[in-house]
Design an enzyme around this catalytic site. Structure first.
Site, PDB file in Angstrom:
ATOM      1  N   SER A  77       0.792  -1.239   0.000  1.00 14.03           N
ATOM      2  CA  SER A  77       0.000   0.000   0.000  1.00 14.03           C
ATOM      3  C   SER A  77       0.820   1.282   0.000  1.00 14.03           C
ATOM      4  CB  SER A  77      -0.951   0.011   1.196  1.00 14.03           C
ATOM      5  OG  SER A  77      -2.068  -0.803   0.926  1.00 14.03           O
ATOM      6  N   LYS A  90       0.200   3.807  -2.670  1.00 15.73           N
ATOM      7  CA  LYS A  90      -0.820   4.850  -2.604  1.00 15.73           C
ATOM      8  C   LYS A  90      -0.231   6.252  -2.504  1.00 15.73           C
ATOM      9  CE  LYS A  90      -4.447   1.816  -0.785  1.00 15.73           C
ATOM     10  NZ  LYS A  90      -4.063   0.611  -0.064  1.00 15.73           N
ATOM     11  N   SER A 128      -6.024   3.377   4.338  1.00 16.16           N
ATOM     12  CA  SER A 128      -5.490   2.518   3.266  1.00 16.16           C
ATOM     13  C   SER A 128      -6.587   1.816   2.465  1.00 16.16           C
ATOM     14  CB  SER A 128      -4.515   1.477   3.843  1.00 16.16           C
ATOM     15  OG  SER A 128      -3.532   1.143   2.889  1.00 16.16           O
ATOM     16  N   LYS A 186       3.215   6.398   5.479  1.00 20.63           N
ATOM     17  CA  LYS A 186       2.244   5.474   4.865  1.00 20.63           C
ATOM     18  C   LYS A 186       2.729   4.046   5.020  1.00 20.63           C
ATOM     19  CE  LYS A 186      -1.358   4.021   2.740  1.00 20.63           C
ATOM     20  NZ  LYS A 186      -1.347   2.869   3.664  1.00 20.63           N
TER      21      LYS A 186
END
Length: 248
Positions: free
Chosen positions: A26, A29, A84, A196
């Site tokens: 993720s 992203k 997420s 993140k």
């Protein structure tokens, strides 16, 4: 793999396997949200298609959006960076480029613009695909662009995300990030700007973070790590950078 980079100059302060191709999960992203902030306004309305909602595994990260529901781009960025949410990443990609395939092309065009040699994206969310990969160096360079946007940096350092019911989205809910470095969490890091997380069984734990102290911004990327070491390694690398380097 790991890297510690000074953001303003791109100087590498620490590196381990920085050009090895690994799966980002993720942390993908950050590119999705970078393209969103570069190509859309925060008050634009993002509507969820059947493809956006149902093309992901229902067991993967999501916030339960249904086909036909709409949220603002600002809400979407919160859903992606704090929670997420994979279906939200899909919907944002479709909103910006028209469809998922065109958005992936935008992602890879941006990779080429940045001169990255070990990155190729296949989707907006980072769920596993053998041809969806990056490297610690490349991800740090994407992160330099990402954290240069104050809105993205601020959202990615936020602990909670609250959605109020609207005419186009009927549910009210509040959820917390799984990122342990942000304020109020178990491994809170006082100098954190934003961060993140990512995880798939193939990528293992991944983490991209930025911290600021004494006028210096550092970016740290950790790939293919086991929990909780993605957090402890990040803190150790930030501390190493701040203790041993300064901008002159």
């Amino acid at each position: 793999a790991a890297i510690l980079m000074e953001a303003s100059t791109g100087t590498i302060l620490y590196g381990k396997n920085v050009d090895e191709r690994l799966y980002p999960a993720s942390t993908t992203k950050i590119m999705t949200c970078l393209l969103a902030i570069e190509n859309a306004e925060l008050d634009e309305v993002v509507t969820f298609s059947e493809e956006a909602v149902f093309s992901i595994d229902r067991g993967s990260s999501n916030i339960g959006m249904d086909v036909g529901e709409s949220i603002t781009m600002e809400q979407a960025l919160h859903g992606i960076l704090i929670l997420s949410a994979n279906e939200v990443a899909n919907a944002v990609g479709e909103h910006i480029a028209g469809d998922a395939e065109s958005f992936v092309k935008m992602m890879n065009d941006r990779v080429a613009e940045l001169g990255l040699e070990n990155t190729h994206f296949c989707n907006a969310h980072g769920l596993h695909d053998e041809n969806h990969y990056t490297s610690a160096r490349d991800l740090a360079l994407i992160a330099r662009e990402f954290f240069s946007h104050e809105t993205l940096a601020e959202i990615s350092g936020t602990t909670y995300c609250t959605f109020e019911a609207t005419a186009t989205q009927p549910d009210s809910f509040s959820l917390a990030t799984k990122n342990q470095l942000v304020k109020g969490k178990e491994r809170e890091y006082e100098y954190l700007v934003g961060s993140k997380t990512g995880y798939t069984s193939d990528a293992r734990q991944t983490l991209v973070s930025c911290a600021r102290k004494d006028g210096m911004d550092l970016i740290c990327v950790i790939l293919m790590e086991e929990s909780p070491y993605q957090f402890t390694d990040t803190v150790e690398l930030f501390d190493y950078g701040f203790q041993n380097f300064s901008k002159v």
